[in-house]
Scaffold this motif. Structure first.
Motif, PDB file in Angstrom:
ATOM      1  N   LEU A  59     -46.895  -3.917   1.469  1.00  0.00           N
ATOM      2  CA  LEU A  59     -47.920  -2.963   1.874  1.00  0.00           C
ATOM      3  C   LEU A  59     -48.850  -2.681   0.713  1.00  0.00           C
ATOM      4  N   SER A  60     -50.135  -2.824   0.942  1.00  0.00           N
ATOM      5  CA  SER A  60     -51.116  -2.566  -0.108  1.00  0.00           C
ATOM      6  C   SER A  60     -51.211  -1.083  -0.411  1.00  0.00           C
ATOM      7  N   ARG A  61     -51.736  -0.767  -1.580  1.00  0.00           N
ATOM      8  CA  ARG A  61     -51.903   0.634  -1.965  1.00  0.00           C
ATOM      9  C   ARG A  61     -52.846   1.359  -1.014  1.00  0.00           C
ATOM     10  N   SER A  62     -53.902   0.677  -0.578  1.00  0.00           N
ATOM     11  CA  SER A  62     -54.860   1.327   0.320  1.00  0.00           C
ATOM     12  C   SER A  62     -54.227   1.616   1.673  1.00  0.00           C
ATOM     13  N   LEU A  63     -53.380   0.713   2.161  1.00  0.00           N
ATOM     14  CA  LEU A  63     -52.703   0.964   3.429  1.00  0.00           C
ATOM     15  C   LEU A  63     -51.746   2.145   3.294  1.00  0.00           C
ATOM     16  N   ILE A  64     -50.988   2.186   2.202  1.00  0.00           N
ATOM     17  CA  ILE A  64     -50.060   3.298   1.982  1.00  0.00           C
ATOM     18  C   ILE A  64     -50.824   4.615   1.919  1.00  0.00           C
ATOM     19  N   GLN A  91     -28.076  -1.594  -6.490  1.00  0.00           N
ATOM     20  CA  GLN A  91     -28.941  -2.378  -5.614  1.00  0.00           C
ATOM     21  C   GLN A  91     -30.287  -1.686  -5.442  1.00  0.00           C
ATOM     22  N   LYS A  92     -31.369  -2.354  -5.841  1.00  0.00           N
ATOM     23  CA  LYS A  92     -32.710  -1.786  -5.736  1.00  0.00           C
ATOM     24  C   LYS A  92     -33.331  -2.200  -4.404  1.00  0.00           C
ATOM     25  N   LEU A  93     -34.033  -1.260  -3.784  1.00  0.00           N
ATOM     26  CA  LEU A  93     -34.605  -1.509  -2.466  1.00  0.00           C
ATOM     27  C   LEU A  93     -36.135  -1.526  -2.450  1.00  0.00           C
ATOM     28  N   ILE A  94     -36.768  -0.844  -3.390  1.00  0.00           N
ATOM     29  CA  ILE A  94     -38.228  -0.771  -3.428  1.00  0.00           C
ATOM     30  C   ILE A  94     -38.736  -1.665  -4.553  1.00  0.00           C
ATOM     31  N   HIS A  95     -39.566  -2.630  -4.215  1.00  0.00           N
ATOM     32  CA  HIS A  95     -39.987  -3.642  -5.179  1.00  0.00           C
ATOM     33  C   HIS A  95     -41.511  -3.711  -5.268  1.00  0.00           C
ATOM     34  N   THR A  96     -41.996  -4.021  -6.458  1.00  0.00           N
ATOM     35  CA  THR A  96     -43.421  -4.193  -6.697  1.00  0.00           C
ATOM     36  C   THR A  96     -43.787  -5.661  -6.536  1.00  0.00           C
ATOM     37  N   ARG A  97     -44.878  -5.912  -5.840  1.00  0.00           N
ATOM     38  CA  ARG A  97     -45.448  -7.256  -5.778  1.00  0.00           C
ATOM     39  C   ARG A  97     -46.784  -7.176  -6.495  1.00  0.00           C
ATOM     40  N   GLY A 145     -48.929  -4.978  -3.839  1.00  0.00           N
ATOM     41  CA  GLY A 145     -48.481  -3.675  -3.363  1.00  0.00           C
ATOM     42  C   GLY A 145     -46.985  -3.526  -3.494  1.00  0.00           C
ATOM     43  N   TYR A 146     -46.368  -2.901  -2.490  1.00  0.00           N
ATOM     44  CA  TYR A 146     -44.939  -2.589  -2.552  1.00  0.00           C
ATOM     45  C   TYR A 146     -44.250  -3.043  -1.273  1.00  0.00           C
TER      46      TYR A 146
END
Length: 229
Positions: free
Chosen positions: A171-176, A209-215, A219-220
């Protein structure tokens, strides 16, 4: 098939009828809950915009009747109401509403939400989302990881809910920004990054265990990643 507005306040009903018609929708307007329910049962409705405080048969009763009838149970319903208490929102979702917008409202936001619901179709949102050892109770707004409760602010919950229900999608920053804050942020702002960092401190940092990742540059994403060999 048209959108059905069920709204008893004359100025609001006329405003919605005119505005949505000018936005390209076919629209019908009912002034009472009973009239609206009768129109919905005719089978010519794609989405319902429903007020709660209606004479005779209120919006809660209309929604219950819609969801109890196989002919109308799948029609998306957006509550548009002045009732802004958390318990009202929870009750609406528990009864089967698809969205909840509080008056006064921005008309452009109403149109955006309607278009989102129409794209989504009649699929009902899951009440509990699970990713790995994380469990999100959507209706009660509770989060647990490995059985331990995680306390989040309303904004943090909204952010996590968005990431989780779009699991595996970057998800892009603008969408979030548009989905969580109902605003547009400049692309160089760090508001989204800071919000994700705060969420990670609670959701990821205490756990292996990590669930939130940066691309980077994109985005995320919320997903389980395969462990390195």
């Amino acid at each position: 098939m048209p959108i059905l507005i069920i709204e008893d306040e004359p100025k609001t009903g006329d405003y919605l009828l005119r505005g949505l018609s000018e936005s390209g929708f076919a629209v019908r307007l009912a002034r009472t809950g009973r009239d609206g329910l009768a129109l919905a049962r005719e089978g010519e409705t794609e989405l319902i915009v429903l007020d709660i405080m209606l004479p005779g048969m209120d919006g809660w009763q209309v929604l219950e009747a819609l969801r109890a009838d196989p002919a109308t149970e799948q029609i998306p319903v957006l509550f548009l109401t002045a009732r802004d208490e958390v318990q009202d929102r929870v009750r609406g979702l528990e009864l089967g509403a698809d969205d909840y917008l509080v008056k006064p409202f921005a008309f452009v936001e109403l149109v955006a939400r309607i278009r989102t619901l129409l794209r989504r179709g009649p699929v009902r949102e899951e009440e509990v989302l699970r990713i790995g050892d994380m469990e999100i109770d959507v209706l009660r707004r509770r989060v647990r990881r490995s059985g331990a409760a995680v306390t989040l602010t309303s904004q943090e919950f909204a952010l996590l809910h968005l990431l989780a229900r779009r699991q595996g999608q970057v998800l892009s920053r603008s969408l979030i920004a548009s989905q969580v804050w109902d605003m547009n942020f400049d692309s160089d702002t760090n508001v989204i990054d800071a919000a994700v960092r705060r969420l990670r401190r609670k959701i990821d940092d205490p756990f292996q265990q990590k669930l939130i990742h940066t691309r980077r540059g994109m985005g995320y994403v919320c997903e389980l990643e395969a462990s390195a060999p």
